[in-house]
Design a protein around this motif. Structure first.
Motif, short mmCIF file in Angstrom:
data_model
loop_
_atom_site.label_atom_id
_atom_site.label_comp_id
_atom_site.label_asym_id
_atom_site.label_seq_id
_atom_site.Cartn_x
_atom_site.Cartn_y
_atom_site.Cartn_z
N LYS A 161 0.86 -1.19 0.00
CA LYS A 161 0.00 0.00 0.00
C LYS A 161 0.89 1.24 0.00
O LYS A 161 1.39 1.63 -1.05
CB LYS A 161 -0.94 -0.02 1.20
CG LYS A 161 -1.96 -1.16 1.15
CD LYS A 161 -2.85 -1.16 2.37
CE LYS A 161 -3.82 -2.33 2.33
NZ LYS A 161 -4.68 -2.39 3.54
N ASN A 162 1.09 1.82 1.16
CA ASN A 162 1.90 3.04 1.21
C ASN A 162 2.95 3.01 2.32
O ASN A 162 3.44 4.06 2.73
CB ASN A 162 1.00 4.26 1.40
CG ASN A 162 0.24 4.22 2.70
OD1 ASN A 162 0.11 3.18 3.32
ND2 ASN A 162 -0.28 5.37 3.11
N ARG A 163 3.30 1.83 2.80
CA ARG A 163 4.33 1.71 3.83
C ARG A 163 5.45 0.82 3.30
O ARG A 163 5.20 -0.26 2.78
CB ARG A 163 3.74 1.15 5.12
CG ARG A 163 2.65 2.01 5.74
CD ARG A 163 2.21 1.45 7.06
NE ARG A 163 3.27 1.51 8.05
CZ ARG A 163 3.22 0.92 9.24
NH1 ARG A 163 2.17 0.21 9.58
NH2 ARG A 163 4.23 1.02 10.08
N ILE A 164 6.69 1.29 3.48
CA ILE A 164 7.84 0.57 2.94
C ILE A 164 9.05 0.84 3.84
O ILE A 164 9.15 1.91 4.45
CB ILE A 164 8.14 1.01 1.48
CG1 ILE A 164 9.23 0.17 0.86
CG2 ILE A 164 8.47 2.48 1.43
CD1 ILE A 164 8.85 -1.24 0.59
N GLY A 165 9.93 -0.13 3.93
CA GLY A 165 11.14 0.02 4.73
C GLY A 165 12.25 -0.85 4.19
O GLY A 165 12.00 -1.93 3.63
N VAL A 166 13.48 -0.38 4.33
CA VAL A 166 14.67 -1.11 3.87
C VAL A 166 15.70 -1.06 4.98
O VAL A 166 15.87 -0.02 5.64
CB VAL A 166 15.23 -0.50 2.57
CG1 VAL A 166 16.58 -1.12 2.24
CG2 VAL A 166 14.27 -0.72 1.43
N ALA A 167 16.41 -2.17 5.19
CA ALA A 167 17.44 -2.20 6.22
C ALA A 167 18.46 -3.27 5.87
O ALA A 167 18.19 -4.19 5.10
CB ALA A 167 16.84 -2.46 7.60
N MET A 168 19.63 -3.12 6.47
CA MET A 168 20.72 -4.06 6.29
C MET A 168 21.20 -4.52 7.66
O MET A 168 21.24 -3.74 8.61
CB MET A 168 21.86 -3.39 5.52
CG MET A 168 23.06 -4.29 5.25
SD MET A 168 24.39 -3.38 4.43
CE MET A 168 23.61 -3.04 2.85
N ALA A 169 21.58 -5.79 7.76
CA ALA A 169 22.05 -6.33 9.03
C ALA A 169 23.00 -7.48 8.77
O ALA A 169 23.01 -8.08 7.68
CB ALA A 169 20.88 -6.80 9.90
N LYS A 170 23.80 -7.80 9.79
CA LYS A 170 24.76 -8.90 9.72
C LYS A 170 24.43 -9.95 10.77
O LYS A 170 23.85 -9.63 11.81
CB LYS A 170 26.19 -8.39 9.93
CG LYS A 170 26.68 -7.42 8.87
CD LYS A 170 28.08 -6.94 9.18
CE LYS A 170 28.55 -5.93 8.15
NZ LYS A 170 29.93 -5.42 8.45
N GLY A 171 24.82 -11.18 10.48
CA GLY A 171 24.59 -12.26 11.42
C GLY A 171 25.56 -13.40 11.18
O GLY A 171 26.24 -13.46 10.15
N ASN A 172 25.62 -14.31 12.15
CA ASN A 172 26.52 -15.45 12.02
C ASN A 172 26.06 -16.44 10.95
O ASN A 172 26.87 -17.20 10.43
CB ASN A 172 26.65 -16.17 13.36
CG ASN A 172 27.35 -15.30 14.40
OD1 ASN A 172 28.20 -14.48 14.06
ND2 ASN A 172 26.97 -15.48 15.66
N ASP A 173 24.75 -16.44 10.64
CA ASP A 173 24.25 -17.27 9.55
C ASP A 173 23.22 -16.45 8.76
O ASP A 173 22.84 -15.34 9.15
CB ASP A 173 23.64 -18.57 10.06
CG ASP A 173 22.57 -18.33 11.11
OD1 ASP A 173 22.17 -17.17 11.30
OD2 ASP A 173 22.12 -19.30 11.76
N VAL A 174 22.76 -17.03 7.66
CA VAL A 174 21.85 -16.29 6.78
C VAL A 174 20.53 -16.00 7.46
O VAL A 174 20.00 -14.89 7.37
CB VAL A 174 21.63 -17.10 5.48
CG1 VAL A 174 20.60 -16.40 4.59
CG2 VAL A 174 22.94 -17.27 4.73
N THR A 175 20.00 -16.98 8.17
CA THR A 175 18.69 -16.79 8.82
C THR A 175 18.74 -15.67 9.84
O THR A 175 17.84 -14.82 9.90
CB THR A 175 18.25 -18.10 9.49
OG1 THR A 175 18.23 -19.15 8.52
CG2 THR A 175 16.87 -17.95 10.11
N ALA A 176 19.78 -15.65 10.66
CA ALA A 176 19.90 -14.60 11.68
C ALA A 176 20.04 -13.23 11.04
O ALA A 176 19.45 -12.25 11.51
CB ALA A 176 21.09 -14.90 12.58
N ALA A 177 20.81 -13.14 9.97
CA ALA A 177 21.00 -11.85 9.30
C ALA A 177 19.69 -11.35 8.69
O ALA A 177 19.35 -10.17 8.81
CB ALA A 177 22.07 -11.99 8.22
N VAL A 178 18.93 -12.25 8.05
CA VAL A 178 17.67 -11.84 7.42
C VAL A 178 16.66 -11.41 8.47
O VAL A 178 15.97 -10.39 8.31
CB VAL A 178 17.12 -13.00 6.56
CG1 VAL A 178 15.70 -12.70 6.10
CG2 VAL A 178 18.03 -13.25 5.37
#
Length: 215
Positions: free
Chosen positions: A86-103
């Motif tokens: 609709k009209n709400r959107i967000g973008v972010a970046m993060a790091k983690g020890n594995d892919v699942t934690a980072a996502v």
């Protein structure tokens, strides 16, 4: 009249059921179990659909390393976009020890930093050009039926909003993170159509002076 069949008594003193009665009881129990399981699945599916307020798109996942005293430490970096179509959107970046934690970490950050954008129907309100470090993104409104004409990163982000018609061009760096933040900045700068569009009639043009008559 048919004679009543004598009841068969077990050694324990209880009545023993016939084979037909046992089969009917088992069939009834199985039907009840299947019905309960089907209802539970429907309820669980409906609950999951109700909880799912936002959709998530993984824009990029990279493996990064950091040199420490004992060697290199490998981690994963995820760039995630979250929107409600609709009209709400967000973008972010993060790091983690594995892919699942980072996502998951990036998704939480994106939801925390969501913005509300202004739209003009199914397109943006006006043309906008934004720069974030080396990224340079140009976005223009489009007529109905045009669709989203954009690259991979811009298309992924715009697809999570209510925008259906858009023309976009990336003019600078190809870094996905910078392009994503440039798109968010461009959407944030959208001014509602009613605030900048004037419905006033154009002022009448000044009349030209009459030509002099020849003597």
């Amino acid at each position: 009249m048919d004679k009543k069949q004598p009841k068969v008594i077990n050694k324990a003193g209880t009545t023993r059921l016939t084979d037909e009665a046992v089969a009917a009881r088992e069939a009834k129990a199985q039907n009840e179990f299947r019905g309960r399981r089907r209802d539970n699945r429907r309820g669980r599916r409906a609950a999951e659909e109700g909880k799912k307020e936002f959709d998530t798109v993984n824009i990029s996942i990279n493996r990064v390393s950091r040199t420490v005293a004992g060697g290199r430490r490998m981690r994963f970096q995820a760039l995630v976009a979250v929107g409600d179509h609709k009209n709400r959107i967000g973008v972010a970046m993060a790091k983690g020890n594995d892919v699942t934690a980072a996502v998951q970490k990036a998704e939480r950050r994106a939801k925390k930093n969501m913005i509300t954008i202004n739209l003009n129907g199914e397109t943006i309100c006006h043309e906008v050009e934004t720069k974030v470090t080396g990224a340079h993104v140009l976005m223009k409104p489009a007529a109905p039926g045009t669709g989203i004409i954009a690259g991979g990163v811009v298309r992924s982000i715009i697809g999570l909003t209510g925008v259906k018609n858009l023309i976009s061009k990336s003019l600078g760096s190809t870094n996905k993170a910078n392009i994503a933040y440039a798109v968010i900045e461009g959407l944030r700068q959208q001014v509602p159509y009613a605030q900048w569009h004037s419905n006033e009639k154009a002022a009448p043009k000044a009349e030209k002076p009459a030509a002099k008559e020849d003597k």
